[in-house]
Design a protein around this motif. Structure first.
Motif, short mmCIF file in Angstrom:
data_model
loop_
_atom_site.label_atom_id
_atom_site.label_comp_id
_atom_site.label_asym_id
_atom_site.label_seq_id
_atom_site.Cartn_x
_atom_site.Cartn_y
_atom_site.Cartn_z
N GLN A 81 0.88 -1.19 0.00
CA GLN A 81 0.00 0.00 0.00
C GLN A 81 0.91 1.22 0.00
O GLN A 81 1.79 1.35 0.86
CB GLN A 81 -0.88 -0.02 1.26
CG GLN A 81 -1.24 1.33 1.87
CD GLN A 81 -1.98 2.26 0.93
OE1 GLN A 81 -2.76 1.81 0.09
NE2 GLN A 81 -1.73 3.56 1.02
N CYS A 126 -0.99 -1.46 -4.46
CA CYS A 126 -2.13 -0.55 -4.37
C CYS A 126 -1.60 0.86 -4.18
O CYS A 126 -0.98 1.17 -3.15
CB CYS A 126 -3.00 -0.92 -3.16
SG CYS A 126 -3.81 -2.52 -3.36
N VAL A 218 -8.46 -0.72 -3.37
CA VAL A 218 -7.59 0.43 -3.09
C VAL A 218 -8.43 1.70 -3.12
O VAL A 218 -9.31 1.84 -3.97
CB VAL A 218 -6.41 0.50 -4.11
CG1 VAL A 218 -6.87 0.46 -5.55
CG2 VAL A 218 -5.55 1.74 -3.88
N CYS A 256 -6.68 -1.62 0.92
CA CYS A 256 -5.53 -0.74 1.12
C CYS A 256 -5.95 0.69 0.87
O CYS A 256 -6.69 0.96 -0.08
CB CYS A 256 -4.44 -1.08 0.10
SG CYS A 256 -3.70 -2.69 0.36
N ILE A 313 -3.77 -1.12 5.87
CA ILE A 313 -4.10 -2.33 5.11
C ILE A 313 -5.07 -3.12 5.98
O ILE A 313 -4.68 -3.68 7.01
CB ILE A 313 -2.84 -3.18 4.79
CG1 ILE A 313 -1.82 -2.37 3.97
CG2 ILE A 313 -3.25 -4.45 4.03
CD1 ILE A 313 -0.54 -3.15 3.60
#
Ligand SMILES: NC(=O)C1=CN([C@@H]2O[C@H](COP(=O)(O)OP(=O)(O)OC[C@H]3O[C@@H](n4cnc5c(N)ncnc54)[C@H](OP(=O)(O)O)[C@@H]3O)[C@@H](O)[C@H]2O)C=CC1
Ligand SMILES: [Mg+2]
Length: 365
Positions: A81, A126, A218, A256, A313
């Protein structure tokens, strides 16, 4: 320099000069067939290091083992992330008063971003604040074996910056040799039924090795103080979308995001108490497993120093284990001028976790 390296050098050099992209009215540059040729990640990493040779070395970060008592027959799923900092915002809007402008030069900052990705080699990536998708990340990452999706913000603030490279948005990449795309949704988030400027991407993937499916999402929620209720509403909308996509939490989920919200905010509480049964992976780095890290972003603006925990996350706590997580940078590593800097390209730190499923479908674990 061998033929392979020359070819790579030309591949990277191609993305170094992105003026064609910035002049293009729709910021979209047609894919060059040469971009389809695979790249060896080690050679690209060397290429990036050559571009960065005058800069201080990258910071050392280690993975912390979190679960050694859960053997798995399948390799873990590594998820990164990262809000990579949009080039246009970094140069034109963010007002990082202690960061020298030379540290923000795209030709070099791009290599620092790639270096970070190549160092940890995530299976899934992400990203937020991506404003160089078509000219840089999509062509290069596709040659490294990733399949990418980009969803720009409808009214990206990047477009207000002179010489911008198009809108910023969320991007999701996964390794094609590990996963098959089952379903993909681009979501424009709403707040109290109104369409907003924030977006999310949610994809259902199937692991080629295990046959297990899971959903990965995401997002990048609305920034700034005063917008807490708005973020909360966006979070509720995202949770509702994810309820539908995961068929009421039947499909394991990883979310994320740069939530732009501290753990004390309502949107965080919605995620922590949702019927999707989510836990925040980076809490597992704390001694009691209950506290978020002290910061995921640290910068100095004209308004002063901003040190916050905003990036998370989330994962289905009954279906997935966090096997390890990449530790954060220490205050000493970050240094007195904070981020971004000559050796770290964004004001947000990357978060990286290795996941495995709690129960293997074949009963071998
Ligand atoms: N033309 C139109 O009709 C419209 C235009 N817009 C444009 O979009 C902009 C707002 O978009 P919106 O998506 O709501 O933006 P956000 O408020 O979510 O912020 C956008 C970006 O600014 C960064 N940011 C956060 N705090 C600050 C700060 N104090 N100083 C500088 N940058 C900061 C954020 O980074 P991080 O997440 O890392 O904190 C984020 O990436 C408007 O200013 C306008 O330019 C928006 C709507 C309509
Ligand atoms: Mg930002």
């Amino acid at each position: 320099m061998g033929t392979g390296t020359s070819r790579l050098y030309s591949a990277l050099a191609k993305t170094l000069n992105s003026s064609a992209a910035s002049q293009h009215p729709e910021y979209l540059v047609s894919p060059d067939p040469e971009h389809l040729e695979p790249i060896d990640p080690k050679e690209l990493l060397e290429e990036c290091r050559a571009v960065l040779h005058t800069r201080p070395p990258r910071f050392q970060r280690d993975f912390v083992d979190l679960r050694t008592d859960c053997p798995s027959t399948h390799p873990p799923i590594r998820v990164m992330q990262w809000n990579i900092l949009a080039q246009a915002l970094g140069e034109g809007k963010d007002n990082f008063v202690q960061c020298p402008v030379e540290a923000l030069k795209w030709e070099e900052r791009k290599c620092l971003i790639l270096e970070e990705i190549l160092a940890y080699q995530p299976d899934i990536l992400c990203l937020q604040e991506v404003d160089h998708y078509f000219d840089t990340f999509q062509p290069l990452l596709s040659r490294l074996g990733y399949q990418g999706t980009f969803f720009p913000k409808p009214w990206s603030p990047c477009l207000d910056v002179e010489h911008n490279n198009g809108p910023d948005g969320c991007a999701l990449f996964f390794l094609q040799n590990r996963f098959k795309l089952v379903n993909s949704a681009n979501i424009r988030l709403t707040a109290m039924t109104l369409k907003t400027n924030q977006v999310a991407i949610a994809q259902t993937l199937e692991c080629k090795e295990s046959g297990r499916q899971f959903c990965i999402a995401v997002t990048h929620l609305k920034a700034r103080t005063g917008w807490e209720r708005f973020r909360s509403a966006q979070g509720c909308d995202l949770l509702q979308n994810l309820q539908n996509i995961t068929q009421g939490a039947k499909i394991p989920l990883i979310v994320c995001g740069d939530f732009n919200a501290e753990p004390t905010e309502e949107v965080y509480k919605h995620f922590a108490s949702s019927s999707l049964n989510l836990n925040s992976a980076y809490k597992l780095l704390s001694a009691d497993g209950q506290s978020e890290p002290p910061y995921t972003t640290w910068k100095i603006r004209t308004s002063g120093e901003c040190r916050h925990t905003l990036d998370y996350i989330w994962y289905s706590k009954h279906a997935l284990n966090v096997r390890s997580a990449l530790d954060l940078l220490t205050e000493e590593q970050i240094g007195p001028n904070r981020l971004p800097s000559f050796n770290y390209p964004s004001d947000h730190l990357s978060l990286v976790c290795d996941f495995s499923f709690t129960e293997e479908p074949d009963g071998l674990s």
